[in-house]
Design an enzyme around this catalytic site. Structure first.
Site, mmCIF file in Angstrom:
data_model
loop_
_atom_site.group_PDB
_atom_site.id
_atom_site.type_symbol
_atom_site.label_atom_id
_atom_site.label_comp_id
_atom_site.label_asym_id
_atom_site.label_seq_id
_atom_site.Cartn_x
_atom_site.Cartn_y
_atom_site.Cartn_z
ATOM 1 N N ASP A 246 39.802 41.231 41.355
ATOM 2 C CA ASP A 246 40.493 40.041 41.747
ATOM 3 C C ASP A 246 41.924 39.908 41.609
ATOM 4 O O ASP A 246 42.739 40.845 40.904
ATOM 5 C CB ASP A 246 39.634 38.845 41.424
ATOM 6 N N LYS A 268 41.299 36.173 45.418
ATOM 7 C CA LYS A 268 41.468 34.881 46.057
ATOM 8 C C LYS A 268 42.513 33.972 45.288
ATOM 9 O O LYS A 268 42.508 34.187 44.021
ATOM 10 C CB LYS A 268 40.079 34.280 46.065
#
Length: 483
Positions: A246, A268
């Protein structure tokens, strides 16, 4: 990279050593171990080299160095006590494009000798590119202590079984995973205990029963500094076939991933685009079903606002085997690097971690609980809602003068800590780059006294009233550890 690391096959190759003293003897000892045909250009030899010459282990030319000596050798080492002679050897070798090393004279070397950990056939070379040989030696000593003497036996046994494994397991991935399992399992333990016969039986058994299914490891990458990645986490990312990572995983952590592993970004951020969690879950299942070893690499700790529990529920539902490697969560790492203790006998008897980014249907936050005094409140992903957070806490009794901090890019070289009070928290958050962590409580007042990260823990002004920045992290965690 100042020097290209390379291992040379010297078996049966002629190597010229200029000099007949103790320095030359040390180099000759290493050359003989490598099977080189050593020729020595020197008018006199010390006792050690004289004995080797008498046993025909070296060829003594019994004369001073001459240019003709270079013509038929593979490489040259100048190890005499005469610097002018050594440099003459260097220039002649360079003119013939022959590799040459002048001992303890880096400017007159086309190659240098590293410090070596020898577990034949396993060899590990450590070099400081000639800048700090004592440091290289100390690193070698530490590695010597870490690596068992049985490592060489393990490599030899594995070499004997290589063809059998290749015949049984057809793909490179299958074979790599098989060997990784053996080197971390009972086979390795048996070899370490010098039970080599039992170790080979174990190999045969494991090869017959080799499991081909996929596996997922949920790994916490820590807050950013690669030095804070756990040893278990490092082992997992270096054994992975594919790594799903991530946006909070730092470049320093990613650089430690096995080089030929596939890397897939599934990150994200609150302000930007995102990969839907459902897509990430489905991808993990698909890759595992393909028989791949998957690492789901998450910033901080996977179970602290990382949705790790949801991902494991998916794996369990699809009967995919998995493991979890905890990581240092941002609240622990970033505050430590900012010099803000989460608890302190004089200021805070508890610490509460909450997230500022919740599901739309999540129940209301218990602001009364969060507004208690003598506790430290740490808010993840709260920068966009800093004004609302400050307002609600004050409405429920928290003093507007309560010290507050916003820590950005925690534990990384660019870490910044902006401090002020609850009253101007929104101003602090507006000027702070992401990712940012909000810390509220009396312990924040210790920051100025305890800030340590970076050589000088320099301070600079913040346009927000009553706030300042601490410019932290002039060097990486790895550099601090190495120093």
């Amino acid at each position: 990279m100042n020097y290209f690391p390379i291992f040379a096959n010297l078996a049966g190759r002629p190597v010229l050593v200029v000099g007949g003293g103790a320095v030359a003897a040390r180099k000759i000892s290493l050359l003989l171990k490598a099977g080189a045909e050593v020729r020595v250009a020197a008018k006199h030899l010390n006792a050690e080299l004289s004995a080797l010459a008498a046993e025909n282990k070296i060829l003594w030319l019994a004369e001073e160095f001459r240019a003709e000596h270079i013509r038929t050798v593979f490489l040259i080492i100048a190890a005499s006590s005469d610097q002018a002679l050594n440099r003459r050897v260097f220039h002649l070798a360079e003119s013939c494009q022959k590799p040459v090393n002048v001992v303890d004279d880096r400017d007159h070397c086309s190659f240098i000798f590293p410090s070596v950990i020898d577990r034949n056939p396993v060899q590990i070379a450590v070099s400081s590119s000639g800048s700090a040989p004592v440091l290289a030696r100390l690193l070698r000593e530490r590695l010597e202590a870490l690596l068992p003497p049985s490592l060489g036996d393990m490599a030899e046994i594995s070499g004997r079984w290589r063809d059998a494994v290749k015949g049984k397991l057809k793909s490179v991935t299958e074979r790599r995973r098989f060997w990784e399992k053996q080197f971390n399992g009972r086979f390795a333990a048996l070899v370490k205990n010098r039970q080599n016969t039992l170790a080979e039986r174990e190999l045969a058994k494991q090869l017959e029963q080799n499991y081909q299914g996929g596996f997922v490891s949920l790994v916490g990458a820590g807050p950013g500094d690669a030095g804070l990645l756990t040893l278990k986490g490092l082992q997992e990312i270096q054994q992975a076939d594919v790594v799903l990572y991530d946006a909070l995983v730092s470049d320093g952590i990613l650089s430690l991933v096995r080089r030929d592993a596939e890397r897939i970004f599934v990150g994200k951020r609150a302000r930007g685009g995102r990969t839907p969690q459902e897509d990430t879950n489905a991808l993990m299942v698909r890759l595992a079903r393909e028989g791949r070893r998957v690492v789901r690499l998450k910033g901080g700790d996977p179970f602290v606002f990382g949705r790790g529990g949801e991902e494991l529920e998916t794996l369990a539902r699809h009967q995919i085997p998995f493991s979890v490697v905890p990581g240092i969560t941002a609240a622990v790492g970033a505050t430590a690097y900012a010099g803000i203790p989460l608890t302190h006998r004089d200021y805070a008897q508890s610490a509460v971690f909450v997230t500022g980014h919740r599901k739309a249907d999540a129940p209301d936050i218990e602001w009364q609980t969060l507004a208690r005094s003598r506790q430290t409140l740490v808010i993840y992903m709260g920068a966009l809602k800093a004004a609302l957070i400050a307002e609600r806490l004050q409405q429920h009794g928290r003093s507007p003068d309560t010290p507050a901090a916003v820590i950005s890019q925690g534990t990384l070289p660019a870490q910044k800590t902006a401090t002020g009070t609850l009253a101007n928290l929104s101003e602090l958050a507006e000027t702070a780059p992401n990712p940012a962590l909000i810390v509220i409580g009396e312990v924040v007042g210790l920051h100025e006294k305890l800030a340590w990260f970076g050589e000088n823990a320099k301070k600079e002004s913040n346009p927000a009233e009553h706030a300042y920045f601490a410019l932290d992290g002039l060097g990486t965690g790895q550099e601090q550890q190495a120093a």
